[in-house]
Motif scaffolding. Structure first.
Motif, PDB file in Angstrom:
ATOM      1  N   HIS A   8       0.804  -1.228   0.000  1.00 58.77           N
ATOM      2  CA  HIS A   8       0.000   0.000   0.000  1.00 58.77           C
ATOM      3  C   HIS A   8       0.832   1.271   0.000  1.00 58.77           C
ATOM      4  N   ASP A  12      -1.957   5.215  -3.822  1.00 60.21           N
ATOM      5  CA  ASP A  12      -2.838   6.183  -4.474  1.00 60.21           C
ATOM      6  C   ASP A  12      -2.202   6.734  -5.747  1.00 60.21           C
ATOM      7  N   VAL A  34      -6.376   0.288   2.257  1.00 58.67           N
ATOM      8  CA  VAL A  34      -6.332   1.742   2.046  1.00 58.67           C
ATOM      9  C   VAL A  34      -7.205   2.133   0.858  1.00 58.67           C
ATOM     10  N   TYR A  73       5.264  -1.336   1.494  1.00 56.17           N
ATOM     11  CA  TYR A  73       5.528  -0.400   2.578  1.00 56.17           C
ATOM     12  C   TYR A  73       6.804  -0.837   3.303  1.00 56.17           C
ATOM     13  N   THR A 341      -1.607   5.911   2.837  1.00 57.92           N
ATOM     14  CA  THR A 341      -0.666   5.242   1.923  1.00 57.92           C
ATOM     15  C   THR A 341       0.789   5.630   2.191  1.00 57.92           C
TER      16      THR A 341
END
Length: 383
Positions: A8, A12, A34, A73, A341
């Motif tokens: 994640h 976005d 998310v 991540y 994010t």
């Protein structure tokens, strides 16, 4: 087509880019959901941070993924890099593919001990170091290399699994040290970084960023970072040779990042990560080409444009609520705030992105900052 984003981190930005390429369905796969607020067509599937190869294969099969793009991540999911690499070797993707690094590259950049051994074999310019199997060997290495030294656990996450030791007493007090470790002589000088994207068409490089003087915190995000930054000619040639050898031997496929230093005019490769790093905001601001847009383009079979610097930018560690100069004179500033994010951004100070048309305008804006605007812990950032 169905696209699976694994992880994640800044998902976005990937979602926005994939939509531009008319991806039909986008799956977010990871331990954290998310998807809220990302618009229609986004679906979530849970995948534990410690998932195995069979778990990943089962997930890909269940959603019918045609394209796989990692967005791991760093603090939770970095060790999934090798899992994804192994899984991708075992499943056909037809005309599409899993845009993931091969196992050899993923393993090398996920294990600092393995990377150091490989560097010695290849003659890469890493800091002088010794691999140690226990504390007794680490004590000998500390004495041989001369304090201070940096001790790094093989498999660790950013900001953890490393110790800055100034003497034997520090070694005895270092808790949580998992062996083997690599004990390295601490480098002095200026730290730099570069983000890269390797695909069938070759390797794209974003401009070099300066992270300022190295210090014992090993936290470049706590210092002022500036892009673009120049390197001495010999250092740039050494970097070119290093990148060429990595791509020839380990064949990365996707995003990666090099953390390095210039010490007494010589290149020192500190670390390689198999993802984009903390420079992605600077890279986008300076070139106008978002690394995540380029990653999406490459993953879907396109050819992203080569990024070139068209402006200058800096990230400044400023005190929360600090008074900053007004925008204007070709300068804009924005605070980088944590988000679902990108939750690893600091909250005890604000990293502020300042973008300018030229270096003179950027320098004037920075010089206009009041002395109390800088975060208390980063006096070196003003240098």
């Amino acid at each position: 087509m169905d696209v699976a984003i694994m992880g994640h981190y800044r998902a976005d930005r990937l979602v926005t880019a994939l939509r531009r390429h008319a991806a039909e369905r986008i799956w977010l796969c990871g331990p954290t959901d998310v998807s809220a607020g990302m618009g229609p067509g986004i679906r979530y599937r849970h995948l534990a941070a410690g998932a195995g190869v069979d778990d990943v294969l089962a997930l890909w099969a269940s959603i019918g993924a045609q394209v796989v793009v990692p967005s791991l991540y760093p603090l939770e999911q970095e060790q999934l890099l090798h899992t994804l690499a192994t899984a991708a070797q075992r499943v056909p993707f037809g005309s599409r593919h899993a845009h993931v690094h091969p196992p050899a590259f993923a393993e090398a950049v996920s294990d600092k001990v393995l990377f150091h051994r490989l560097a010695l074999d290849r003659g890469w310019p890493v800091p002088e170091g010794i691999v140690c199997e226990d504390r007794a060997q680490a004590a000998v290495a500390l004495k041989e290399l001369g304090p201070p030294v940096m001790v790094k656990t093989g498999r660790s996450v950013p900001w953890q699994g490393r110790w800055y030791l100034t003497g034997p007493d520090d070694l005895g007090a270092a808790d949580g040290m998992v062996f083997p470790v690599v004990v390295q002589r601490v480098c002095r000088g200026e730290e730099f970084g570069v983000e890269l994207l390797t695909d069938r068409g070759g390797t794209l490089r974003w401009p070099i960023a300066s992270f300022g003087p190295l210090d014992e915190r090993c936290m470049p995000g706590w210092r002022m970072r500036v892009m673009p930054a120049g390197l001495p000619t010999a250092v740039r040639r050494g970097l070119d040779a290093f990148i060429a050898d990595v791509t020839d031997m380990l064949a990365p496929c996707g995003a990666w990042q090099i953390d390095m230093a210039v010490e007494a005019g010589e290149l020192r490769v500190l670390e390689v990560n198999g993802r984009f790093g903390g420079m992605a905001h600077l890279s986008r601001a300076v070139t106008g080409h978002d690394p995540y847009q380029a990653l999406a383009t490459a993953a879907l079979g396109g050819e992203p444009p080569a990024p070139t610097a068209v402006r200058v930018a800096a990230e400044l560690p400023l005190r929360a609520g600090a008074n900053v100069p007004e925008a204007g004179d070709g300068v804009r500033a924005e605070v980088e705030r944590p988000s679902p994010t990108e939750p690893c951004l600091p909250t005890h100070f604000h990293r502020t992105l300042v973008v300018a048309d030229d270096r003179a305008a950027l320098a004037r804006w920075i010089r206009a900052l009041p002395g109390n605007a800088w975060a208390d812990h980063v006096p070196l950032s003003r240098g």
